[in-house]
Design a protein around this motif. Structure first.
Motif, PDB file in Angstrom:
ATOM      1  N   SER A  10       9.285  -0.931 -39.528  1.00  0.00           N
ATOM      2  CA  SER A  10      10.069  -1.484 -38.419  1.00  0.00           C
ATOM      3  C   SER A  10      10.075  -0.535 -37.222  1.00  0.00           C
ATOM      4  O   SER A  10      10.100  -0.983 -36.076  1.00  0.00           O
ATOM      5  N   SER A  11      10.027   0.755 -37.463  1.00  0.00           N
ATOM      6  CA  SER A  11       9.953   1.713 -36.359  1.00  0.00           C
ATOM      7  C   SER A  11       8.620   1.599 -35.623  1.00  0.00           C
ATOM      8  O   SER A  11       8.586   1.627 -34.384  1.00  0.00           O
ATOM      9  N   LEU A  14       8.763  -1.579 -33.596  1.00  0.00           N
ATOM     10  CA  LEU A  14       9.588  -1.403 -32.408  1.00  0.00           C
ATOM     11  C   LEU A  14       8.814  -0.686 -31.308  1.00  0.00           C
ATOM     12  O   LEU A  14       8.832  -1.114 -30.144  1.00  0.00           O
ATOM     13  N   HIS A  61      20.512   4.284 -34.477  1.00  0.00           N
ATOM     14  CA  HIS A  61      19.756   3.531 -35.481  1.00  0.00           C
ATOM     15  C   HIS A  61      19.701   4.306 -36.795  1.00  0.00           C
ATOM     16  O   HIS A  61      19.854   3.711 -37.865  1.00  0.00           O
TER      17      HIS A  61
END
Length: 94
Positions: A10-11, A14, A61
């Motif tokens: 997910s990083s 992003l 986060h």
């Protein structure tokens, strides 16, 4: 382990979205994509993509998602342990 892979994926996703859409937002709206703030000076593409690190949003986060990953891993291990012990108990009873 799966949670850590999901966090890493997910990083990367992003950063990929920021690399593609961030400059578009800057050109069209004149603001950074994540926080909607206008730049103090003209912003380069690298500054637009790295906005998550310059604003400190990454720490929020991490504070939110790392405990969630750890709690999910602990819960999954606990449930897996309970299920395997119940399976062994059923085999012994049979």
């Amino acid at each position: 382990m799966t949670g850590l892979w999901a966090l890493a994926a997910s990083s990367v996703a992003l950063l990929a979205v920021l690399a593609v859409e961030g400059p578009v937002w800057m050109d069209r709206h004149g603001v950074f994509m994540l926080d909607g703030d206008p730049p103090r000076n003209s912003a380069s593409t690298v500054e637009v993509v790295m906005d998550i690190f310059s604003t400190g949003m990454w720490s929020g986060h991490l504070i939110l998602w790392v405990p969630a990953v750890l709690m999910g891993a602990a819960l999954g291990a606990w449930i897996g342990g309970r299920r395997s012990s119940l399976g062994r108990a059923r085999q012994l009873a049979a």
